[in-house]
Design a protein around this motif. Structure first.
Motif, PDB file in Angstrom:
ATOM      1  N   ARG A 171     -58.121 -20.637  34.182  1.00 44.73           N
ATOM      2  CA  ARG A 171     -59.411 -20.864  33.543  1.00 44.73           C
ATOM      3  C   ARG A 171     -60.216 -19.563  33.540  1.00 44.73           C
ATOM      4  NH1 ARG A 171     -62.388 -25.605  36.646  1.00 44.73           N
ATOM      5  NH2 ARG A 171     -63.615 -25.676  34.703  1.00 44.73           N
ATOM      6  N   THR A 172     -61.172 -19.466  32.639  1.00 46.00           N
ATOM      7  CA  THR A 172     -62.085 -18.328  32.626  1.00 46.00           C
ATOM      8  C   THR A 172     -63.461 -18.880  32.955  1.00 46.00           C
ATOM      9  OG1 THR A 172     -60.775 -17.234  30.915  1.00 46.00           O
ATOM     10  CG2 THR A 172     -63.009 -16.431  31.252  1.00 46.00           C
ATOM     11  N   THR A 173     -63.839 -18.777  34.237  1.00 42.31           N
ATOM     12  CA  THR A 173     -65.085 -19.402  34.684  1.00 42.31           C
ATOM     13  C   THR A 173     -66.183 -18.410  35.039  1.00 42.31           C
ATOM     14  OG1 THR A 173     -64.204 -19.518  36.945  1.00 42.31           O
ATOM     15  CG2 THR A 173     -63.900 -21.452  35.530  1.00 42.31           C
ATOM     16  N   ASP A 174     -65.849 -17.149  35.234  1.00 41.66           N
ATOM     17  CA  ASP A 174     -66.890 -16.155  35.502  1.00 41.66           C
ATOM     18  C   ASP A 174     -66.410 -14.776  35.082  1.00 41.66           C
ATOM     19  OD1 ASP A 174     -65.647 -14.757  37.939  1.00 41.66           O
ATOM     20  OD2 ASP A 174     -65.770 -16.816  38.662  1.00 41.66           O
ATOM     21  N   GLY A 175     -67.339 -13.882  34.951  1.00 40.77           N
ATOM     22  CA  GLY A 175     -67.008 -12.520  34.547  1.00 40.77           C
ATOM     23  C   GLY A 175     -68.044 -11.547  35.075  1.00 40.77           C
ATOM     24  N   PHE A 176     -67.749 -10.281  34.990  1.00 42.96           N
ATOM     25  CA  PHE A 176     -68.714  -9.240  35.350  1.00 42.96           C
ATOM     26  C   PHE A 176     -68.659  -8.161  34.287  1.00 42.96           C
ATOM     27  CE2 PHE A 176     -64.770  -8.389  37.648  1.00 42.96           C
ATOM     28  CZ  PHE A 176     -64.463  -7.092  37.242  1.00 42.96           C
ATOM     29  N   GLU A 177     -69.736  -7.410  34.157  1.00 44.90           N
ATOM     30  CA  GLU A 177     -69.812  -6.376  33.139  1.00 44.90           C
ATOM     31  C   GLU A 177     -69.732  -4.994  33.783  1.00 44.90           C
ATOM     32  OE1 GLU A 177     -72.418  -8.251  29.557  1.00 44.90           O
ATOM     33  OE2 GLU A 177     -73.562  -7.586  31.322  1.00 44.90           O
ATOM     34  N   LEU A 178     -69.022  -4.104  33.128  1.00 41.93           N
ATOM     35  CA  LEU A 178     -68.922  -2.711  33.564  1.00 41.93           C
ATOM     36  C   LEU A 178     -69.012  -1.821  32.329  1.00 41.93           C
ATOM     37  CD1 LEU A 178     -66.115  -2.616  36.318  1.00 41.93           C
ATOM     38  CD2 LEU A 178     -68.497  -1.911  36.578  1.00 41.93           C
ATOM     39  N   PRO A 179     -70.087  -1.035  32.199  1.00 38.11           N
ATOM     40  CA  PRO A 179     -70.199  -0.148  31.031  1.00 38.11           C
ATOM     41  C   PRO A 179     -69.095   0.909  31.042  1.00 38.11           C
ATOM     42  CG  PRO A 179     -72.313  -0.387  32.151  1.00 38.11           C
ATOM     43  CD  PRO A 179     -71.271  -0.949  33.054  1.00 38.11           C
ATOM     44  N   ARG A 180     -68.640   1.296  29.868  1.00 39.33           N
ATOM     45  CA  ARG A 180     -67.650   2.363  29.765  1.00 39.33           C
ATOM     46  C   ARG A 180     -68.344   3.696  30.010  1.00 39.33           C
ATOM     47  NH1 ARG A 180     -63.480   3.280  24.667  1.00 39.33           N
ATOM     48  NH2 ARG A 180     -62.449   5.147  25.485  1.00 39.33           N
ATOM     49  N   PRO A 181     -67.867   4.508  30.970  1.00 41.55           N
ATOM     50  CA  PRO A 181     -68.535   5.778  31.267  1.00 41.55           C
ATOM     51  C   PRO A 181     -68.422   6.784  30.124  1.00 41.55           C
ATOM     52  CG  PRO A 181     -66.464   5.622  32.461  1.00 41.55           C
ATOM     53  CD  PRO A 181     -66.693   4.280  31.841  1.00 41.55           C
ATOM     54  N   GLU A 182     -69.488   7.556  29.923  1.00 39.68           N
ATOM     55  CA  GLU A 182     -69.504   8.601  28.907  1.00 39.68           C
ATOM     56  C   GLU A 182     -69.492   9.946  29.620  1.00 39.68           C
ATOM     57  OE1 GLU A 182     -72.423  10.297  25.397  1.00 39.68           O
ATOM     58  OE2 GLU A 182     -72.522   8.162  25.911  1.00 39.68           O
ATOM     59  N   PHE A 183     -68.455  10.717  29.388  1.00 37.74           N
ATOM     60  CA  PHE A 183     -68.224  11.927  30.175  1.00 37.74           C
ATOM     61  C   PHE A 183     -69.402  12.904  30.151  1.00 37.74           C
ATOM     62  CE2 PHE A 183     -66.627  16.241  30.860  1.00 37.74           C
ATOM     63  CZ  PHE A 183     -66.001  16.077  32.084  1.00 37.74           C
ATOM     64  N   THR A 184     -69.972  13.154  28.987  1.00 37.46           N
ATOM     65  CA  THR A 184     -71.043  14.156  28.894  1.00 37.46           C
ATOM     66  C   THR A 184     -72.245  13.789  29.760  1.00 37.46           C
ATOM     67  OG1 THR A 184     -71.891  13.038  26.912  1.00 37.46           O
ATOM     68  CG2 THR A 184     -70.392  14.917  26.593  1.00 37.46           C
ATOM     69  N   LYS A 185     -72.460  12.498  29.987  1.00 39.06           N
ATOM     70  CA  LYS A 185     -73.550  12.063  30.854  1.00 39.06           C
ATOM     71  C   LYS A 185     -73.126  12.034  32.314  1.00 39.06           C
ATOM     72  CE  LYS A 185     -75.856   9.200  27.335  1.00 39.06           C
ATOM     73  NZ  LYS A 185     -76.297   7.831  26.975  1.00 39.06           N
TER      74      LYS A 185
ATOM     75  N   VAL B 293     -69.892  13.739  40.347  1.00 41.01           N
ATOM     76  CA  VAL B 293     -68.853  13.944  39.350  1.00 41.01           C
ATOM     77  C   VAL B 293     -68.558  15.425  39.166  1.00 41.01           C
ATOM     78  CG1 VAL B 293     -68.187  13.596  36.935  1.00 41.01           C
ATOM     79  CG2 VAL B 293     -69.448  11.809  38.157  1.00 41.01           C
ATOM     80  N   LYS B 294     -69.573  16.246  39.249  1.00 41.42           N
ATOM     81  CA  LYS B 294     -69.382  17.690  39.105  1.00 41.42           C
ATOM     82  C   LYS B 294     -68.329  18.209  40.068  1.00 41.42           C
ATOM     83  CE  LYS B 294     -73.972  19.038  37.391  1.00 41.42           C
ATOM     84  NZ  LYS B 294     -75.213  19.792  37.704  1.00 41.42           N
ATOM     85  N   GLY B 295     -68.362  17.709  41.315  1.00 48.73           N
ATOM     86  CA  GLY B 295     -67.410  18.171  42.319  1.00 48.73           C
ATOM     87  C   GLY B 295     -65.982  17.711  42.059  1.00 48.73           C
ATOM     88  N   LEU B 296     -65.810  16.711  41.189  1.00 48.83           N
ATOM     89  CA  LEU B 296     -64.473  16.208  40.892  1.00 48.83           C
ATOM     90  C   LEU B 296     -63.845  16.877  39.684  1.00 48.83           C
ATOM     91  CD1 LEU B 296     -65.224  12.381  41.261  1.00 48.83           C
ATOM     92  CD2 LEU B 296     -64.114  13.863  42.946  1.00 48.83           C
ATOM     93  N   VAL B 297     -64.662  17.533  38.881  1.00 49.51           N
ATOM     94  CA  VAL B 297     -64.188  18.151  37.655  1.00 49.51           C
ATOM     95  C   VAL B 297     -63.914  19.634  37.896  1.00 49.51           C
ATOM     96  CG1 VAL B 297     -64.694  18.657  35.253  1.00 49.51           C
ATOM     97  CG2 VAL B 297     -65.508  16.527  36.263  1.00 49.51           C
ATOM     98  N   LYS B 298     -62.651  20.005  37.829  1.00 52.86           N
ATOM     99  CA  LYS B 298     -62.269  21.396  38.031  1.00 52.86           C
ATOM    100  C   LYS B 298     -62.287  22.130  36.709  1.00 52.86           C
ATOM    101  CE  LYS B 298     -59.319  20.297  41.981  1.00 52.86           C
ATOM    102  NZ  LYS B 298     -57.946  20.378  42.544  1.00 52.86           N
ATOM    103  N   PRO B 299     -62.939  23.246  36.613  1.00 53.97           N
ATOM    104  CA  PRO B 299     -62.935  24.001  35.350  1.00 53.97           C
ATOM    105  C   PRO B 299     -61.560  24.493  35.013  1.00 53.97           C
ATOM    106  CG  PRO B 299     -63.842  25.338  37.125  1.00 53.97           C
ATOM    107  CD  PRO B 299     -63.682  23.949  37.677  1.00 53.97           C
ATOM    108  N   LYS B 300     -61.243  24.514  33.713  1.00 50.89           N
ATOM    109  CA  LYS B 300     -59.938  24.990  33.276  1.00 50.89           C
ATOM    110  C   LYS B 300     -59.825  26.491  33.534  1.00 50.89           C
ATOM    111  CE  LYS B 300     -59.205  21.584  29.600  1.00 50.89           C
ATOM    112  NZ  LYS B 300     -58.961  21.391  28.159  1.00 50.89           N
TER     113      LYS B 300
END
Length: 289
Positions: free
Chosen positions: A257-271, A278-285
């Motif tokens: 059955r589908t009795t409940d749900g939760f919402e999660l926005p899709r992340p936008e990288f530039t933001k 997040v800065k610490g996780l992104v290694k510059p090329k």
């Protein structure tokens, strides 16, 4: 419905006396309505991974689907219990001579594109030995795909009966046929959401082990939609899950059955990249040499 290789190997009912087992369980909770909850960890931050480390306490088992002594039915049971929940395509078709109709649930059904609306349905058995629904689609090039809701779950399940060719699942289930607009097969009147669809192409799958045809994938295009009025928003583009109350397939003879749900926005990288965590996780090329 005809008997296929897989059908003869699958033990459908795991209980010697299903009704006895069912009677020991709590009643179906009709009072449960769809609602939204928070996520498990609303304060989750990027880089945190899973919400607990319990997965580290368990080993995995590697399985070769074509390993020595492994049967196709073993893969079938593994996959339908692991790839869950699966949408159910409740498919209505009509024979090429127009004399017989067919209605049955198929959990190898998926939406794969929206413009145009494309659906795929998987059937057991090859083109030379197809299920009635598959044969009808290949010959007539049309069908309807209906969503199963909780309030007619027993009737929908009953259409999976292995009735002989020519015996109508509509009559056996007591469900109501409603005329379609652009295709000949009826849609299920009880269904909150139905799709009129036409054939586009198909592909036959061959078992690597036996070299015999084992299944057919049919690609269909939706050409007309039917939505129950109280389930549709004012813009005509969202169906309310609280009204749809869809069923899904799990492993064995289990439905979900589908009795409940939760919402999660899709992340936008530039933001997101502006956040310190997040800065610490992104290694510059590194600059190319």
């Amino acid at each position: 419905m005809q008997k296929f290789g897989l059908e003869t190997q699958v033990k459908r009912n795991p209980h010697p006396d299903f009704k006895s087992v069912e009677s020991s369980r709590p009643p179906f909770d009709e009072g449960t309505s769809f609602s939204y909850t928070k996520t498990i960890k609303p304060d989750w931050v990027p880089g945190s991974g899973a919400n607990n480390d319990d997965w580290k306490n368990h080993k995995t088992v590697e399985i070769d689907p074509y390993g020595e002594g492994r049967k196709p039915v073993d893969n079938y049971k593994l996959l339908i219990s692991g790839i869950i929940p699966r949408p159910i395509g409740f498919v209505s078709t009509i024979s090429s001579d127009g004399l017989s109709t067919n209605l049955g649930p198929f959990s190898y059904t998926a939406l794969v594109n929206h413009d145009p609306p494309i659906f795929c349905i998987g059937f057991s058995g090859g083109v030379d030995n197809p299920k009635d629904t598959c044969r009808n689609i290949l010959e007539t090039k049309e069908c309807t795909i209906n969503v199963i809701s909780e309030f007619f779950q027993e009737a929908a399940n009953y259409t999976s009966i292995n009735s002989p060719h020519g015996v109508s699942e509509w009559v056996l289930s007591g469900l109501t046929p409603a005329k379609s607009t652009k295709v000949r097969p009826d849609r299920v009147a009880e269904s909150v959401f139905s799709v009129e669809a036409v054939y586009r192409t198909h592909h036959e799958w061959v078992s690597p082990g036996s070299g015999k045809a084992s299944g057919v994938m049919v690609i269909l295009e939706g050409v007309n939609f039917h939505v129950r009025e109280d389930a549709l928003n004012e813009e005509g583009n969202i169906i309310d899950p609280a009204v749809l109350r869809p069923l899904s397939r799990l492993g064995g003879i289990t439905y979900g059955r589908t009795t409940d749900g939760f919402e999660l926005p899709r992340p936008e990288f530039t933001k997101e990249v502006e956040k310190e965590e997040v800065k610490g996780l992104v290694k510059p090329k590194t600059q190319e040499q």
